[in-house]
Every structure is written in C-alpha cells, then in structure tokens.
Design a protein around this motif. Sequence first.
Motif, PDB file in Angstrom:
ATOM      1  N   ASN A 156      11.116  -2.802  14.586  1.00 52.89           N
ATOM      2  CA  ASN A 156      10.742  -1.779  13.601  1.00 52.89           C
ATOM      3  C   ASN A 156       9.787  -2.371  12.547  1.00 52.89           C
ATOM      4  N   ALA A 157      10.030  -3.603  12.152  1.00 53.90           N
ATOM      5  CA  ALA A 157       9.156  -4.265  11.164  1.00 53.90           C
ATOM      6  C   ALA A 157       7.770  -4.501  11.758  1.00 53.90           C
ATOM      7  N   CYS A 158       7.734  -4.887  12.997  1.00 54.48           N
ATOM      8  CA  CYS A 158       6.446  -5.091  13.667  1.00 54.48           C
ATOM      9  C   CYS A 158       5.661  -3.792  13.734  1.00 54.48           C
ATOM     10  N   LYS A 159       6.384  -2.721  13.998  1.00 52.56           N
ATOM     11  CA  LYS A 159       5.744  -1.412  14.083  1.00 52.56           C
ATOM     12  C   LYS A 159       5.166  -0.997  12.731  1.00 52.56           C
ATOM     13  N   ALA A 160       5.943  -1.228  11.644  1.00 51.99           N
ATOM     14  CA  ALA A 160       5.454  -0.889  10.292  1.00 51.99           C
ATOM     15  C   ALA A 160       4.282  -1.770   9.883  1.00 51.99           C
ATOM     16  N   GLU A 161       4.365  -3.035  10.236  1.00 51.28           N
ATOM     17  CA  GLU A 161       3.274  -3.979   9.902  1.00 51.28           C
ATOM     18  C   GLU A 161       1.985  -3.596  10.607  1.00 51.28           C
ATOM     19  N   LYS A 162       2.093  -3.183  11.839  1.00 49.29           N
ATOM     20  CA  LYS A 162       0.897  -2.799  12.595  1.00 49.29           C
ATOM     21  C   LYS A 162       0.290  -1.512  12.042  1.00 49.29           C
ATOM     22  N   SER A 163       1.102  -0.579  11.641  1.00 49.32           N
ATOM     23  CA  SER A 163       0.617   0.677  11.075  1.00 49.32           C
ATOM     24  C   SER A 163      -0.089   0.433   9.741  1.00 49.32           C
ATOM     25  N   THR A 164       0.489  -0.453   8.926  1.00 53.42           N
ATOM     26  CA  THR A 164      -0.117  -0.768   7.627  1.00 53.42           C
ATOM     27  C   THR A 164      -1.444  -1.491   7.810  1.00 53.42           C
ATOM     28  N   ALA A 165      -1.503  -2.355   8.789  1.00 57.45           N
ATOM     29  CA  ALA A 165      -2.746  -3.096   9.057  1.00 57.45           C
ATOM     30  C   ALA A 165      -3.863  -2.144   9.476  1.00 57.45           C
ATOM     31  N   ASN A 166      -3.538  -1.126  10.231  1.00 53.54           N
ATOM     32  CA  ASN A 166      -4.538  -0.136  10.648  1.00 53.54           C
ATOM     33  C   ASN A 166      -5.045   0.652   9.430  1.00 53.54           C
ATOM     34  N   GLN A 167      -4.149   0.992   8.533  1.00 52.53           N
ATOM     35  CA  GLN A 167      -4.558   1.719   7.337  1.00 52.53           C
ATOM     36  C   GLN A 167      -5.482   0.872   6.457  1.00 52.53           C
ATOM     37  N   SER A 176     -15.009   5.772  -0.281  1.00 51.11           N
ATOM     38  CA  SER A 176     -14.444   6.814  -1.138  1.00 51.11           C
ATOM     39  C   SER A 176     -13.058   6.449  -1.659  1.00 51.11           C
ATOM     40  N   VAL A 177     -12.419   5.474  -1.060  1.00 46.46           N
ATOM     41  CA  VAL A 177     -11.076   5.060  -1.463  1.00 46.46           C
ATOM     42  C   VAL A 177     -11.204   4.128  -2.663  1.00 46.46           C
ATOM     43  N   ALA A 178     -10.372   4.385  -3.630  1.00 39.20           N
ATOM     44  CA  ALA A 178     -10.428   3.570  -4.848  1.00 39.20           C
ATOM     45  C   ALA A 178     -10.008   2.155  -4.551  1.00 39.20           C
ATOM     46  N   LEU A 179     -10.496   1.210  -5.373  1.00 38.96           N
ATOM     47  CA  LEU A 179     -10.195  -0.206  -5.179  1.00 38.96           C
ATOM     48  C   LEU A 179      -8.723  -0.479  -5.420  1.00 38.96           C
ATOM     49  N   ASP A 180      -8.127   0.203  -6.427  1.00 39.51           N
ATOM     50  CA  ASP A 180      -6.700  -0.022  -6.691  1.00 39.51           C
ATOM     51  C   ASP A 180      -5.845   0.356  -5.478  1.00 39.51           C
ATOM     52  N   LYS A 182      -6.856   0.352  -2.357  1.00 40.50           N
ATOM     53  CA  LYS A 182      -7.064  -0.647  -1.313  1.00 40.50           C
ATOM     54  C   LYS A 182      -6.237  -1.898  -1.597  1.00 40.50           C
ATOM     55  N   LYS A 183      -6.162  -2.271  -2.900  1.00 42.01           N
ATOM     56  CA  LYS A 183      -5.438  -3.473  -3.271  1.00 42.01           C
ATOM     57  C   LYS A 183      -3.947  -3.311  -3.002  1.00 42.01           C
ATOM     58  N   LYS A 184      -3.392  -2.142  -3.313  1.00 39.72           N
ATOM     59  CA  LYS A 184      -1.976  -1.878  -3.080  1.00 39.72           C
ATOM     60  C   LYS A 184      -1.649  -1.925  -1.582  1.00 39.72           C
ATOM     61  N   MET A 185      -2.543  -1.375  -0.767  1.00 37.06           N
ATOM     62  CA  MET A 185      -2.311  -1.376   0.678  1.00 37.06           C
ATOM     63  C   MET A 185      -2.333  -2.788   1.245  1.00 37.06           C
ATOM     64  N   GLU A 186      -3.226  -3.632   0.680  1.00 34.32           N
ATOM     65  CA  GLU A 186      -3.279  -5.010   1.157  1.00 34.32           C
ATOM     66  C   GLU A 186      -2.008  -5.765   0.762  1.00 34.32           C
ATOM     67  N   GLU A 187      -1.485  -5.461  -0.437  1.00 34.48           N
ATOM     68  CA  GLU A 187      -0.249  -6.103  -0.861  1.00 34.48           C
ATOM     69  C   GLU A 187       0.927  -5.635   0.034  1.00 34.48           C
ATOM     70  N   ARG A 188       0.874  -4.393   0.355  1.00 36.03           N
ATOM     71  CA  ARG A 188       1.909  -3.845   1.228  1.00 36.03           C
ATOM     72  C   ARG A 188       1.866  -4.478   2.619  1.00 36.03           C
ATOM     73  N   LEU A 189       0.653  -4.734   3.097  1.00 30.98           N
ATOM     74  CA  LEU A 189       0.485  -5.367   4.406  1.00 30.98           C
ATOM     75  C   LEU A 189       1.051  -6.780   4.380  1.00 30.98           C
ATOM     76  N   GLN A 190       0.774  -7.509   3.297  1.00 31.56           N
ATOM     77  CA  GLN A 190       1.285  -8.876   3.178  1.00 31.56           C
ATOM     78  C   GLN A 190       2.822  -8.871   3.168  1.00 31.56           C
ATOM     79  N   LYS A 191       3.381  -7.875   2.464  1.00 25.54           N
ATOM     80  CA  LYS A 191       4.835  -7.768   2.399  1.00 25.54           C
ATOM     81  C   LYS A 191       5.429  -7.481   3.786  1.00 25.54           C
ATOM     82  N   CYS A 192       4.756  -6.622   4.531  1.00 20.20           N
ATOM     83  CA  CYS A 192       5.211  -6.320   5.921  1.00 20.20           C
ATOM     84  C   CYS A 192       5.134  -7.552   6.797  1.00 20.20           C
ATOM     85  N   GLN A 193       4.083  -8.303   6.659  1.00 24.59           N
ATOM     86  CA  GLN A 193       3.920  -9.497   7.466  1.00 24.59           C
ATOM     87  C   GLN A 193       5.013 -10.515   7.159  1.00 24.59           C
ATOM     88  N   GLN A 194       5.352 -10.641   5.848  1.00 28.23           N
ATOM     89  CA  GLN A 194       6.425 -11.554   5.471  1.00 28.23           C
ATOM     90  C   GLN A 194       7.769 -11.080   6.033  1.00 28.23           C
TER      91      GLN A 194
END
Length: 475
Positions: A156-167, A176-180, A182-194
Amino acid sequence: MSIHDEMTATSDSFWEIGKYSRTVKRCDNGYKLCDNLRQLIEQRAEIEKGYSKNLQGWTKKWNDFLDKGPEYGTTQAMWRGLLEEANSTAELHTIVAENLLQKVYQGIKSWQKENYHKSMMHYKETKEFDDGFKKAQKPWEKKYTKVMSNRKDYHNACKAEKSTANQVNNMRSDDSVALDTKKKMEERLQKCQQEVAGLKDKYEASLNDINNYNAKYIEDMTEIFQKCQEFEKKRIEFFKTTFYDLHQCLDLSVDPRFPQIYTDLHNVIGKTDSDQDLRWWSHNNGSDMAMNWPQFEEYSPDLQSISKKERKSQLHTNDGITITSIRHKGDFAPASPHAGGYDRQSSTKTNDSDNARNNQRSSYPQTSYEPEPELDQPTEPTYNGRTYQEEDSNPFGNEDTCSEESPKESPRLADPVLVRAVFDYEAVEQDEFSFKCGEEFYKLSEEDELGWCKGRKDGEEKLYPANYVKPVSEL
C-alpha cells in the motif's frame, strides 16, 4: 499412485494454515471404512445363503419330479447325482456364509473397537491428531499472519509513493501550479519514500523471522503427521489381512470337499449303463415279462369268482370260511416275484386291516418269471407267502393258515443300514411306502418271518418287502 520427488507448491498445500484437516479427517474415514467393509461382508454372506437356499429348493423340486416321473434305473441315478452335487455345493456355500460372519465380520468389529475410542463428539485418536497439529502450527500461524500484514502495508505504501511521484512529475511541467503547492507535493513524496523504506525493512524482517522458524514448524508438523501415517498404516495392513481372510473363505478350490463333489458326480455319470436299464425295462415292462396266456378250462358251475369287495366284507365276519382263491388241481403256475403270497398277517400288527391286505395280496395273479442268467443284478424277490402245491388235497389251505398266532416281530437294528432298491415297489397299504429302482433309504429292523422290514424314507417309518432292496455296502 506415483509420488514425484519434485512437486509444485500450491495454495492447497498441507503446510498452509488448517490444511492438515484432511489428514485428521482420514482418521474418521478409517472408522467409516470399517463399517463399510462389514456391510460389504454381511451382504456377501446373505448372497451366499440365498444361493444355497435356491440350490436346495431346486434340488427338492427335481427330486420330487424323479420320485414321480418316468425316469428309471441308472439313468435316474445320474439325475440324482447332479442333484446331490447341488446339495453338497449348497452346504459349502452355507459354510462360506457362516465363516464370513463369524470370522471375518467379527474380526473387523473387534479391531474397530480396539483402535477407535468414541468420545462425546469425536474419536479420541482424531482429537489427539487435531490438537497436535494445532499446537505445532499456532506459532508459525502468528508469524505468517504478521508477514501477510507487513506485506500488505508495504504494498500500500509503494502504491501511494508511486501515485505521489506521478503527481509531482506532472506539476513540474505545469507552470500554472503555484510553487508552494509543488513544494508541498515534493515533501509529501519524500515522506512516502521514507515510509516505503521503513515498511520494506519491517516486511523483510518478518519474512526472515518466519523463515528462521520454518525448520521448527516443519519438524513439529512432520512429527504429528507421522503419527497419523502410522495409524493409517495399521488400518491398511489390517484390511490387507482381512481381505486375505476373505479370499480364504471364498476360495472353495482349497477345500478337499469341493473337488470330491465333482469326482463323485463324474463317477455316478460313468456308472450309467443303457444296456442294464433296457434289460430292466424289458423284464418289468416289456417283451421279457411273464404272461398268463389263455388256456382251456372246464366249466365248473360250483365255483364263483369272489371280488375284492366281497372278500373285504367277509373279513369283518367271524363265521364261515373266507375263500381267497380256488384253482383246480394241476392248474397251479410256478411262483413269481409278483405272484400271490404277500401274506404278512401278523408281521407288525394283527388287526382287520392287515388281514384284508393279506387276503387281497394272495389273490394277485401268479405268473412265472425266469430272468436271463447274464443279468448283472439280483433277481426279483418273492415273498414268504402261501403257495399251494399240487399235492395239497385241501384247496382252501390247512388250519395253520387261519391260526391267530402271530410271527415274532423282528428286532430293531441298533444302527440304521443304508439300502438301495433293486426293483420298483408300489405300496398297497398305508403302512407301506413305495419306491423306485435306485432309490436309497434306511433299514431299521431285521427281516421278519414273512419277508418284511421296517424302514425310514422321506422322514416316515413304514414297511417294505425285504428282498426288493440290497445294502449299499454290498453293491
């Protein structure tokens, strides 16, 4: 059934949780198979009894036919030989049925009682096997459940990590996406990977733990399984012995009585002699029979023919003389087997019915009978009756024939003697029995002074002419 060294693992493996239940159920099935085998033997015994009963009924039917039918002589003996084979075979099949029930059936029942002990809900042996498997599998089951849970979390974690990486990848190419964001999504991706890395370590640790325990699990489960195998081996070996016992009961070829039945039948058939039967028929029913040919007789007005009815009525009167037969001097024919002289007035009883039978028999026509010297059988007997000779001056007999003194009754034999009829005889009175040539029955007393014996035939004790039979041991 072949066992391959290389086997493909399936989800239905014995090592899976709860799959040992089939081995446990096999123990219950063993008890049921004992019941099934007993039922099989019981039904086979009924078949054997039914076959024996049918053979005996068939034998009785055709023996009755031979008793009253037209067959005669050694040919009739051949028929009876076949019926005797059926009777002997029926006896053997009755013994087979008894052995099946008394030996094999009871043996299974005893073994079943000794090896299966019934409790409230289960058999004791089944409960022990089931508890043993549960105890051996319980620790491994916990570890297995933990592995499955960790695997699920990791996937399940792998599945969530892969979905976040695609986003995240999609946002990077979208201005058009704000920088903030994008930054939150990258932090979320790092958290999923951990999280994935942590769950992976946990999953691998649980796998290592269960793999390290597999040897112990296999050892404990195998120990209980071997006990089940030994118990089942005992059942199979017992069944093997039981089927050998069945074979011994059913195999009539090893019973010395079985081949003897057909040896006797073969000998009886071999003794059939057509020439002997034809000679017997010729002497008793054909051209070799004696005949009272018509002869010239002087008219005698003083002599009248007395009918059987008149003679019988005269026997019940105590006055006067009863005339049983009258012949002129010089007209007497030689005595024959069927001539007058069936007189056994007091051989067994002295009542009026015996006197009537004696007077009736003394009036039978007298004929001469000279058998051919080459016949290989005893000549037809003559009874000890009164035959008038030419020198007799009194045609009515002397006073001794009317004497009330009775001959002594012959003593009864200590052991009955098996005899065989050498001639046919048709009963005249109720205390006699009829028989055909070749029939066998038992002699119960010695011959009396008038030539009669007491015998037993078809369960009845009656009289028969002694010279019409010969002991089987002398034939």
